[in-house]
Design a protein around this motif. Structure first.
Motif, PDB file in Angstrom:
ATOM      1  N   UNK A  33       0.858  -1.189   0.000  1.00  0.00           N
ATOM      2  CA  UNK A  33       0.000   0.000   0.000  1.00  0.00           C
ATOM      3  C   UNK A  33       0.896   1.241   0.000  1.00  0.00           C
ATOM      4  N   UNK A  34       0.298   2.326  -0.471  1.00  0.00           N
ATOM      5  CA  UNK A  34       1.057   3.564  -0.589  1.00  0.00           C
ATOM      6  C   UNK A  34       0.649   4.533   0.522  1.00  0.00           C
ATOM      7  N   UNK A  35       1.645   5.184   1.162  1.00  0.00           N
ATOM      8  CA  UNK A  35       1.298   6.278   2.083  1.00  0.00           C
ATOM      9  C   UNK A  35       1.273   7.565   1.264  1.00  0.00           C
ATOM     10  N   UNK A  36       0.687   8.606   1.841  1.00  0.00           N
ATOM     11  CA  UNK A  36       0.451   9.816   1.040  1.00  0.00           C
ATOM     12  C   UNK A  36       1.745  10.523   0.611  1.00  0.00           C
ATOM     13  N   UNK A  37       2.854  10.240   1.319  1.00  0.00           N
ATOM     14  CA  UNK A  37       4.113  10.885   0.918  1.00  0.00           C
ATOM     15  C   UNK A  37       5.021   9.933   0.122  1.00  0.00           C
ATOM     16  N   UNK A  38       4.433   8.890  -0.442  1.00  0.00           N
ATOM     17  CA  UNK A  38       5.224   7.906  -1.199  1.00  0.00           C
ATOM     18  C   UNK A  38       4.713   7.815  -2.636  1.00  0.00           C
ATOM     19  N   UNK A  39       5.491   7.120  -3.469  1.00  0.00           N
ATOM     20  CA  UNK A  39       5.037   6.919  -4.848  1.00  0.00           C
ATOM     21  C   UNK A  39       5.389   5.510  -5.345  1.00  0.00           C
ATOM     22  N   UNK A  40       4.663   5.083  -6.365  1.00  0.00           N
ATOM     23  CA  UNK A  40       4.913   3.768  -6.965  1.00  0.00           C
ATOM     24  C   UNK A  40       5.870   3.889  -8.146  1.00  0.00           C
ATOM     25  N   UNK A  41       6.726   2.896  -8.258  1.00  0.00           N
ATOM     26  CA  UNK A  41       7.654   2.798  -9.381  1.00  0.00           C
ATOM     27  C   UNK A  41       7.398   1.458 -10.061  1.00  0.00           C
ATOM     28  N   UNK A  42       7.233   1.482 -11.388  1.00  0.00           N
ATOM     29  CA  UNK A  42       7.173   0.224 -12.142  1.00  0.00           C
ATOM     30  C   UNK A  42       8.620  -0.199 -12.354  1.00  0.00           C
ATOM     31  N   UNK A  43       8.964  -1.372 -11.836  1.00  0.00           N
ATOM     32  CA  UNK A  43      10.358  -1.803 -11.834  1.00  0.00           C
ATOM     33  C   UNK A  43      10.816  -2.197 -13.240  1.00  0.00           C
ATOM     34  N   UNK A  44      11.971  -1.646 -13.653  1.00  0.00           N
ATOM     35  CA  UNK A  44      12.508  -2.003 -14.980  1.00  0.00           C
ATOM     36  C   UNK A  44      13.857  -2.696 -14.898  1.00  0.00           C
ATOM     37  N   UNK A  45      14.556  -2.490 -13.807  1.00  0.00           N
ATOM     38  CA  UNK A  45      15.844  -3.178 -13.613  1.00  0.00           C
ATOM     39  C   UNK A  45      16.083  -3.323 -12.115  1.00  0.00           C
ATOM     40  N   UNK A  46      16.754  -4.384 -11.732  1.00  0.00           N
ATOM     41  CA  UNK A  46      17.155  -4.565 -10.325  1.00  0.00           C
ATOM     42  C   UNK A  46      18.619  -4.974 -10.299  1.00  0.00           C
ATOM     43  N   UNK A  47      19.332  -4.514  -9.262  1.00  0.00           N
ATOM     44  CA  UNK A  47      20.713  -4.968  -9.086  1.00  0.00           C
ATOM     45  C   UNK A  47      20.718  -6.067  -8.039  1.00  0.00           C
ATOM     46  N   UNK A  48      21.731  -6.909  -8.101  1.00  0.00           N
ATOM     47  CA  UNK A  48      21.823  -7.982  -7.115  1.00  0.00           C
ATOM     48  C   UNK A  48      23.013  -7.699  -6.206  1.00  0.00           C
ATOM     49  N   UNK A  49      22.713  -7.584  -4.925  1.00  0.00           N
ATOM     50  CA  UNK A  49      23.748  -7.328  -3.926  1.00  0.00           C
ATOM     51  C   UNK A  49      24.091  -8.624  -3.216  1.00  0.00           C
ATOM     52  N   UNK A  50      25.348  -8.772  -2.770  1.00  0.00           N
ATOM     53  CA  UNK A  50      25.682  -9.964  -1.987  1.00  0.00           C
ATOM     54  C   UNK A  50      24.711 -10.157  -0.821  1.00  0.00           C
ATOM     55  N   UNK A  51      24.270  -9.043  -0.224  1.00  0.00           N
ATOM     56  CA  UNK A  51      23.368  -9.171   0.933  1.00  0.00           C
ATOM     57  C   UNK A  51      22.044  -9.842   0.557  1.00  0.00           C
ATOM     58  N   UNK A  52      21.573  -9.680  -0.690  1.00  0.00           N
ATOM     59  CA  UNK A  52      20.316 -10.331  -1.097  1.00  0.00           C
ATOM     60  C   UNK A  52      20.427 -11.852  -0.992  1.00  0.00           C
ATOM     61  N   UNK A  53      21.616 -12.352  -1.292  1.00  0.00           N
ATOM     62  CA  UNK A  53      21.798 -13.815  -1.301  1.00  0.00           C
ATOM     63  C   UNK A  53      21.963 -14.365   0.118  1.00  0.00           C
ATOM     64  N   UNK A  54      22.118 -13.439   1.083  1.00  0.00           N
ATOM     65  CA  UNK A  54      22.369 -13.871   2.465  1.00  0.00           C
ATOM     66  C   UNK A  54      21.102 -13.817   3.319  1.00  0.00           C
ATOM     67  N   UNK A  55      19.960 -13.611   2.681  1.00  0.00           N
ATOM     68  CA  UNK A  55      18.696 -13.533   3.423  1.00  0.00           C
ATOM     69  C   UNK A  55      18.192 -14.950   3.719  1.00  0.00           C
ATOM     70  N   UNK A  56      18.785 -15.564   4.708  1.00  0.00           N
ATOM     71  CA  UNK A  56      18.512 -16.964   5.040  1.00  0.00           C
ATOM     72  C   UNK A  56      18.143 -17.050   6.526  1.00  0.00           C
ATOM     73  N   UNK A  57      17.584 -18.181   6.922  1.00  0.00           N
ATOM     74  CA  UNK A  57      17.318 -18.434   8.346  1.00  0.00           C
ATOM     75  C   UNK A  57      16.505 -17.324   8.989  1.00  0.00           C
ATOM     76  N   UNK A  58      17.011 -16.791  10.097  1.00  0.00           N
ATOM     77  CA  UNK A  58      16.266 -15.794  10.872  1.00  0.00           C
ATOM     78  C   UNK A  58      16.095 -14.454  10.163  1.00  0.00           C
ATOM     79  N   UNK A  59      16.789 -14.258   9.054  1.00  0.00           N
ATOM     80  CA  UNK A  59      16.584 -13.015   8.307  1.00  0.00           C
ATOM     81  C   UNK A  59      15.228 -13.027   7.592  1.00  0.00           C
ATOM     82  N   UNK A  60      14.691 -14.218   7.384  1.00  0.00           N
ATOM     83  CA  UNK A  60      13.548 -14.327   6.473  1.00  0.00           C
ATOM     84  C   UNK A  60      12.213 -14.029   7.134  1.00  0.00           C
ATOM     85  N   UNK A  61      11.322 -13.432   6.348  1.00  0.00           N
ATOM     86  CA  UNK A  61       9.900 -13.422   6.658  1.00  0.00           C
ATOM     87  C   UNK A  61       9.257 -14.184   5.508  1.00  0.00           C
ATOM     88  N   UNK A  62       8.624 -15.281   5.816  1.00  0.00           N
ATOM     89  CA  UNK A  62       8.066 -16.129   4.748  1.00  0.00           C
ATOM     90  C   UNK A  62       7.037 -15.352   3.922  1.00  0.00           C
TER      91      UNK A  62
END
Ligand code: CO7
Length: 357
Positions: A33-62
């Motif tokens: 959901x959007x708050x009144x001071x936020x905006x939506x972006x249609x995603x066209x590209x994403x970068x992959x950070x080492x930290x993205x690959x480390x989201x395991x175990x207790x880092x996760x929200x299913x």
């Protein structure tokens, strides 16, 4: 709340954490959901950070959406938003896997702006180059702050040397540029094959970290006076190296992850580490020692950092890391994560440019 006729879809395609903890593409992920001071972006590209690959175990929200860095086009704005319009191209970062809002992750069709931690891309900049910037800027910027050093808008009065250990990392090339633009003198370490690369970003001296006696050589070359080290690698070896390179009177050591205290063996050195997503000021729900309370001063710093960087990028004075662009669909983001996890990239940041999604 949006000012235009954008209709919020009920679901989106996104890379999520499935019930068994693996990463998968889902066609029915939540749309934030959007708050009144936020905006939506249609995603066209994403970068992959080492930290993205480390989201395991207790880092996760299913069911939560993964991903830190995105770039795309603004498609709807909240009623209080005045600084972007529909059609602007922006890049930004998210604190993924935050337990309070698991539907905010970069690897989905729709991103929502977070604080003011986003910037507009100049006309000449590719969307994939934009995607490669935000997390690196958050990390490098906070590290410079923790070193007690200035950003380029308020340059140092005296040029001081700063060792960037791991200068050929994506974080390293941004840190080198920001330091140089702040009238400091970045010196760095990397493999010889990346010497020209780091020099092209402004490193004044470059050392091969694998050559014997390298830390001692740096200590000698800096007349036993080096007082600032930024460790973009953060292993026991890199911490030991930085502590050994710092001069007789000690100084500061900042790393990008919690560092081994046994390697941090000098009282005269003040050590600390950076948590990239803390920059939003909302704290973090990640497990200890990452979890923390919100910090509004840090959010204000982030706002300033992105304003300063937007300006430098616009003027062509700050540029991103060399890219490894993968063109593809959301499934290719999973492949890109494998590539980053394998540690085979050297001097390149992986970005997925989304096509046909
Ligand atoms: O900021 C965030 C959120 C904001 C909203 S989340 C945090 C985002 N930041 C990261 O994920 C960066 C944290 N970094 C890591 O976790 C990585 O594991 C490291 C520390 C390796 C670097 O990440 P980065 O993305 O900055 O670098 P890279 O993947 O581009 O770096 C690869 C290079 C290699 O080419 C090696 O350099 P060369 O010159 O020797 O080829 O890192 C270098 N490297 C090592 N150097 C010394 C890799 N392992 C190394 C080692 N010793 N053991």
């Amino acid at each position: 709340i949006p000012k235009d006729d954008f209709t919020l879809p009920k679901t989106q395609t996104a890379v999520i954490v499935s019930d068994d903890g693996t990463f998968k593409v889902s066609q029915d992920a939540h749309v934030p959901q959007l708050k009144s001071d936020e905006f939506y972006i249609k995603t066209e590209a994403v970068a992959i950070n080492p930290s993205d690959t480390k989201m395991l175990g207790d880092f996760q929200t299913k069911g939560g959406i993964l991903g830190t860095d995105y770039a795309g086009t603004v498609i709807a704005v909240g009623s209080e938003v005045t600084d972007v319009v529909i059609g602007d191209r922006v890049c930004g970062a998210t604190h993924a896997m935050h337990a309070n809002r698991p539907d905010r992750g970069a690897f989905g069709q729709y991103n929502v702006s977070a604080s003011k931690i986003w910037l507009k891309l100049p006309a000449g900049m590719s969307i994939e180059a934009g995607a490669s910037l935000p997390a690196g800027l958050c990390t490098a910027g906070q590290a410079i702050r923790q070193l007690g050093l200035p950003l380029p808008d308020a340059p140092a009065e005296k040029p001081k040397k700063v060792l960037v250990y791991g200068g050929s990392t994506a974080t390293g090339t941004l840190a080198i540029q920001l330091l140089k633009l702040a009238k400091l003198i970045p010196i760095t370490t990397c493999s010889p094959k990346n010497f020209d690369l780091v020099k092209s970003y402004g490193a004044a001296e470059v050392y091969d970290y694998s050559s014997p006696g390298c830390a001692e050589l740096i200590r000698k070359d800096t007349a036993n006076n080096l007082a600032y080290t930024l460790d973009c690698i953060t292993t026991p070896e890199s911490t030991t190296f930085c502590y050994a390179a710092l001069g007789r009177a000690g100084g500061r050591y900042v790393s990008l992850d919690p560092y081994s205290t046994f390697a941090a063996n000098r009282k005269a050195v003040k050590g600390s580490w950076v948590l990239g997503p803390a920059i939003f000021g909302d704290g973090s729900s990640w497990p200890a020692p990452y979890g923390r309370e919100g910090d509004e001063e840090l959010r204000d710093f982030g706002t300033k950092l992105f304003q300063v960087c937007e300006d430098l990028i616009e003027k062509g004075e700050l540029r991103g890391h060399p890219l490894r662009v993968i063109e593809g669909r959301w499934e290719d983001v999973l492949k890109g994560m494998e590539l980053v996890k394998a540690g085979t990239l050297s001097g390149e940041k992986a970005v997925v440019r989304l096509v046909g999604v």
